[in-house]
Design an enzyme around this catalytic site. Structure first.
Site, PDB file in Angstrom:
ATOM      1  CG  HIS A 186     -19.732  91.571  36.721  1.00 22.66           C
ATOM      2  ND1 HIS A 186     -18.500  92.138  36.791  1.00 22.66           N
ATOM      3  CD2 HIS A 186     -19.751  91.163  35.230  1.00 22.66           C
ATOM      4  CE1 HIS A 186     -17.874  91.946  35.404  1.00 22.66           C
ATOM      5  NE2 HIS A 186     -18.771  91.689  34.677  1.00 22.66           N
ATOM      6  CG  ASP A 227     -25.002  87.418  29.716  1.00 21.80           C
ATOM      7  OD1 ASP A 227     -24.856  87.994  28.796  1.00 21.80           O
ATOM      8  OD2 ASP A 227     -23.918  86.870  30.288  1.00 21.80           O
TER       9      ASP A 227
HETATM   10  N1  COA Z   1     -26.357  83.244  42.136  1.00 27.12           N
HETATM   11  C1  COA Z   1     -26.276  83.021  43.598  1.00 27.12           C
HETATM   12  N2  COA Z   1     -25.163  83.420  44.284  1.00 27.12           N
HETATM   13  C2  COA Z   1     -24.224  83.860  43.535  1.00 27.12           C
HETATM   14  C3  COA Z   1     -24.390  84.306  42.281  1.00 27.12           C
HETATM   15  C4  COA Z   1     -25.282  83.996  41.513  1.00 27.12           C
HETATM   16  N3  COA Z   1     -25.492  84.080  40.176  1.00 27.12           N
HETATM   17  N4  COA Z   1     -23.021  84.860  41.861  1.00 27.12           N
HETATM   18  C5  COA Z   1     -22.146  85.066  42.888  1.00 27.12           C
HETATM   19  N5  COA Z   1     -22.928  84.441  44.018  1.00 27.12           N
HETATM   20  C6  COA Z   1     -22.439  84.232  45.384  1.00 27.12           C
HETATM   21  C7  COA Z   1     -21.642  83.080  45.432  1.00 27.12           C
HETATM   22  O1  COA Z   1     -22.336  81.875  45.642  1.00 27.12           O
HETATM   23  C8  COA Z   1     -20.702  83.334  46.559  1.00 27.12           C
HETATM   24  O2  COA Z   1     -21.493  83.157  47.669  1.00 27.12           O
HETATM   25  P1  COA Z   1     -20.664  82.553  49.230  1.00 27.12           P
HETATM   26  O3  COA Z   1     -19.614  83.746  49.394  1.00 27.12           O
HETATM   27  O4  COA Z   1     -21.906  82.537  50.048  1.00 27.12           O
HETATM   28  O5  COA Z   1     -20.074  81.371  48.684  1.00 27.12           O
HETATM   29  C9  COA Z   1     -20.412  84.821  46.409  1.00 27.12           C
HETATM   30  O6  COA Z   1     -21.948  85.257  45.767  1.00 27.12           O
HETATM   31  C10 COA Z   1     -19.453  85.492  45.595  1.00 27.12           C
HETATM   32  O7  COA Z   1     -19.404  84.663  44.226  1.00 27.12           O
HETATM   33  P2  COA Z   1     -18.327  84.298  43.515  1.00 27.12           P
HETATM   34  O8  COA Z   1     -18.617  83.396  42.293  1.00 27.12           O
HETATM   35  O9  COA Z   1     -16.944  83.614  44.277  1.00 27.12           O
HETATM   36  O10 COA Z   1     -17.723  85.621  42.844  1.00 27.12           O
HETATM   37  P3  COA Z   1     -16.959  85.958  41.434  1.00 27.12           P
HETATM   38  O11 COA Z   1     -16.530  87.139  41.367  1.00 27.12           O
HETATM   39  O12 COA Z   1     -15.720  84.695  41.411  1.00 27.12           O
HETATM   40  O13 COA Z   1     -18.130  85.494  40.314  1.00 27.12           O
HETATM   41  C11 COA Z   1     -19.439  85.331  38.623  1.00 27.12           C
HETATM   42  C12 COA Z   1     -18.653  86.238  39.443  1.00 27.12           C
HETATM   43  C13 COA Z   1     -20.011  85.949  37.357  1.00 27.12           C
HETATM   44  C14 COA Z   1     -18.572  84.006  38.072  1.00 27.12           C
HETATM   45  C15 COA Z   1     -20.541  84.882  39.483  1.00 27.12           C
HETATM   46  O14 COA Z   1     -21.289  85.842  39.879  1.00 27.12           O
HETATM   47  C16 COA Z   1     -21.671  83.825  38.762  1.00 27.12           C
HETATM   48  O15 COA Z   1     -21.336  82.652  38.754  1.00 27.12           O
HETATM   49  N6  COA Z   1     -22.654  84.403  38.069  1.00 27.12           N
HETATM   50  C17 COA Z   1     -23.365  83.616  37.222  1.00 27.12           C
HETATM   51  C18 COA Z   1     -22.824  83.359  35.945  1.00 27.12           C
HETATM   52  C19 COA Z   1     -23.205  84.700  35.152  1.00 27.12           C
HETATM   53  O16 COA Z   1     -24.397  85.311  35.073  1.00 27.12           O
HETATM   54  N7  COA Z   1     -22.371  84.870  34.297  1.00 27.12           N
HETATM   55  C20 COA Z   1     -22.106  86.016  33.486  1.00 27.12           C
HETATM   56  C21 COA Z   1     -21.147  87.048  33.792  1.00 27.12           C
HETATM   57  S1  COA Z   1     -21.615  88.855  33.039  1.00 27.12           S
END
Ligand code: COA
Length: 366
Positions: A253, A304
């Site tokens: 998140h 979720d």
């Molecule tokens: N599974 C595996 N790794 C994850 C992850 C997940 N669901 N969510 C984040 N990470 C990892 C990323 O790969 C990244 O790793 P790195 O630094 O080694 O590259 C790190 O954690 C940071 O992730 P990032 O996507 O840059 O963080 P963010 O704050 O931009 O993203 C989300 C937040 C929600 C977009 C992200 O956690 C995600 O894509 N989650 C899955 C989708 C989801 O469940 N969405 C519903 C949100 S309520």
């Protein structure tokens, strides 16, 4: 030519772009709606009472609640023309969220005042979701039910008039209702800041919530969770995904880095629900996945993750997962539209140009 603006982190990560009095989140895992803990609201209040609070900023009196609930039930159905267009577009079996977005664009709305227009849209969301689903499968639509807002919604998506399950469902609706400047709400606020009409702003929000990084995550969660037969499978699945550096939907998140309070609340409810339904093994699989992710990556489960299996146990078809989230969030969007236009400034950031420069047309053509 240099842009002298302020550089901010990509994705506006941790950037505070404006104030809001609607809700607040914090990294330690707290979620407040209008000064009240969202979890306490889910435990003690009805869906419509919380919606009133989120939209108008105060708890309703008995009369106010009666009037508000009456309005939402009076405006719940579609007029004939809108209904026939919904039937037409649904026959191509689009995702329900696409039917919702298209229907909001063309449907007849009786109200003229901004807040009432927005609430009329929110009132019709359960009907649109239910009918879009049924039209796309060629089955009969359901009659308008009685009961509370959550009971009616639950009936429209499951065909079941079950007060106990509708109460579980209601708690999830409250958890989905509002979440400060998440992506769809921010998209709505950008649209509202141009002083576009409320209907158009909701269309922008619906288009944004659909993405798999936002509202589209919950149905993907169910798919992989149901494939696991036991805790061992759950562990292997997580190992496999993480070793390939793939994202696992339902985890992570932007704000909650340790704990998503909504996920923990629904997890607690899920334990009770899974026992009541005789499917405790599903709860155990979820716990194992959460544990594995935390131990390996220190990434918490988000709402979720637990919502997917919770809705599954409530007998809700996966096609409705995102529409449910969007329908509830519609009350949050309503509050944000009102707040944005009441103290408006056009949201229009700048960019730093990284493209080519100094090209000469004649030279480029050679
Ligand atoms: N599974 C595996 N790794 C994850 C992850 C997940 N669901 N969510 C984040 N990470 C990892 C990323 O790969 C990244 O790793 P790195 O630094 O080694 O590259 C790190 O954690 C940071 O992730 P990032 O996507 O840059 O963080 P963010 O704050 O931009 O993203 C989300 C937040 C929600 C977009 C992200 O956690 C995600 O894509 N989650 C899955 C989708 C989801 O469940 N969405 C519903 C949100 S309520």
């Amino acid at each position: 030519m240099e842009n002298t603006g302020i550089d901010v982190p990509k994705g506006l990560d941790k950037v505070i772009v404006d104030t809001t009095a609607i809700s607040s989140t914090d990294a330690e895992g707290e979620l407040i709606y209008r000064g009240y803990h969202a979890i306490e609201l889910a435990e003690k209040l009805a869906y419509e009472e919380t919606a009133y609070l989120v939209v108008y900023g105060k708890l309703p009196s008995k009369d106010e609640l009666k009037e508000f609930s009456g309005f939402l039930s009076e405006r719940a159905s579609l007029d004939k023309k809108s209904d026939s267009i919904l039937r037409e577009i649904s026959s191509g079996r689009p995702k329900i969220i696409d039917s919702m977005r298209s229907t909001v664009s063309f449907m007849h709305i009786e109200e003229k005042e901004n807040d009432k227009v927005l609430l009329e849209i929110a009132a019709k969301m359960p009907r649109i979701s239910s009918d879009a689903f049924r039209y796309s499968r060629g089955t009969d639509t359901l009659p308008e039910p009685d009961g509370s807002l959550a009971e009616r919604f639950y009936y429209l998506i499951t065909g079941k008039a079950d007060k106990k399950d509708a109460r579980y469902f209601e708690k999830l609706l409250v958890m989905y209702m509002e979440h400060e400047f998440n992506a769809s709400t921010f998209a709505l606020r950008v649209a509202a800041s141009t002083l576009t009409d409320p209907r158009s702003a909701i269309v922008a929000a619906l288009a944004t919530i659909k993405g798999p990084l936002h509202g589209g995550a919950n149905s993907e969660v169910l798919e992989y969770m149901l494939k696991a037969q036991n805790r061992d499978d759950a562990r292997k699945f997580m190992e496999y995904k993480l070793s390939r550096k793939e994202k696992v939907m339902g985890f992570g998140h932007r704000v909650y880095k340790k704990v998503d309070p909504r996920a923990q609340f629904i997890k607690k409810e899920l334990l009770e629900l899974s026992k009541a339904k005789g499917r405790k093994e599903l709860y155990d699989i979820a716990i194992e996945m959460e544990k594995e992710m935390w131990e390996r990556k220190k990434i918490p489960a988000n709402l979720d993750f637990y919502a997917a299996i919770y809705m599954y146990l409530l007998g809700i078809d996966e096609a409705f997962y995102l529409p449910i989230f969007a329908s509830s969030r519609c009350f949050g969007w309503t509050a944000h539209y009102i707040e944005q236009v009441s103290n408006n400034k056009l949201i229009r950031p700048s960019s730093r140009y990284t493209g080519a420069s100094g090209l000469n047309i004649r030279k480029g053509k050679e």
